[in-house]
Scaffold this motif. Sequence first.
Motif, PDB file in Angstrom:
ATOM      1  N   MET A   1      39.953  11.128  65.396  1.00  0.00           N
ATOM      2  CA  MET A   1      41.262  11.295  64.769  1.00  0.00           C
ATOM      3  C   MET A   1      41.856  12.636  65.189  1.00  0.00           C
ATOM      4  SD  MET A   1      42.059  11.329  60.706  1.00  0.00           S
ATOM      5  CE  MET A   1      41.575  13.038  60.550  1.00  0.00           C
TER       6      MET A   1
ATOM      7  N   THR B   1      43.362   7.432  58.081  1.00  0.00           N
ATOM      8  CA  THR B   1      41.972   7.727  57.790  1.00  0.00           C
ATOM      9  C   THR B   1      41.392   6.619  56.917  1.00  0.00           C
ATOM     10  OG1 THR B   1      42.546  10.064  57.788  1.00  0.00           O
ATOM     11  CG2 THR B   1      40.461   9.475  56.759  1.00  0.00           C
TER      12      THR B   1
ATOM     13  N   GLY C   1      46.147  11.439  60.292  1.00  0.00           N
ATOM     14  CA  GLY C   1      45.555  10.133  60.018  1.00  0.00           C
ATOM     15  C   GLY C   1      46.155   9.078  60.913  1.00  0.00           C
TER      16      GLY C   1
END
Length: 239
Positions: free
Chosen positions: A1, A97, A95
């Motif tokens: 990420m 996430t 994100g």
Amino acid sequence: MSGWRQAVVASVTCETANARTLQIEVPGWEGHAAGQHVDVRVRAEDGYTASRSYSIASSASSTSLSVTVDRLDDGEVSPYLVDVIAPGDHLEIRGPTGGWFVWRPNAEQRPVQLIGGGSGVVPLMSMIRSHGDLADTTPFRLLYAVRSPGLAIFRQELLRRAADPDLAVDWAFSRETPEGWGAPPSRLDLAAVRSAVFPADSGALAYVCGATPFVEAAANWLLDLGYPPTDIRTERYGG
Ligand SMILES: Cc1cc2nc3c(=O)[nH]c(=O)nc-3n(C[C@H](O)[C@H](O)[C@H](O)COP(=O)(O)OP(=O)(O)OC[C@H]3O[C@@H](n4cnc5c(N)ncnc54)[C@H](O)[C@@H]3O)c2cc1C
């Protein structure tokens, strides 16, 4: 990420007296899975920053990102996101996430039991929208616990979507009920949950989201009803 990305508020929609949906434009947004969240960072003129997590409300089939924020009156970030921020304002987003509290269509078509308290309905709504957009026939059932009809986020959309034969929506109002409801307001308890969820022997996978005490109580009721712990996925918002 990757890290923080610059984003712009594209639109703001009033959901209830306390909640707003922000549609957010993130250049290069690559999409998300239903149930994931993003971190939202806001920056004051003096450079002070604060960040909080918000579940993604939009369907996983859509290319847009929206979050729905419920104001906590004594909170630091949520009053700003609900009362102050406007289209054209800048934010930072990190994100999406989360890999556990997500619903992805699957061949098994296990029934999906959703239980949300207050703003905990937001990631469940992303799952419901994704399910609807795909015309997926997995049986879905939502139990939404909220203080009053006026504070029920997405109420009109949920009433409309409940016409889908693959989605049932059950409401639990703790302080005020809709006109003609036929029962007084009441807090959820084991008996109410039993009558509003798929039985454990249906093999349902449960997703429970809301403030921490709500999530813990609801998960315990599901355990009492025989749901295996591994079939109960939870997202706690704090509080
Ligand atoms: C994964 C994740 C997803 C989330 N998704 C959403 C969402 O979709 N919509 C949404 O409105 N919020 C969501 N939240 C909660 C959100 O991150 C913030 O906690 C909330 O907006 C309060 O932030 P604040 O800065 O206004 O309050 P703060 O200044 O952080 O807290 C103020 C006071 O409220 C208490 N408090 C904090 N959070 C809660 C809570 N959830 N319930 C009750 N009391 C609380 C604190 O203990 C403190 O006393 C999510 C949280 C997590 C962890």
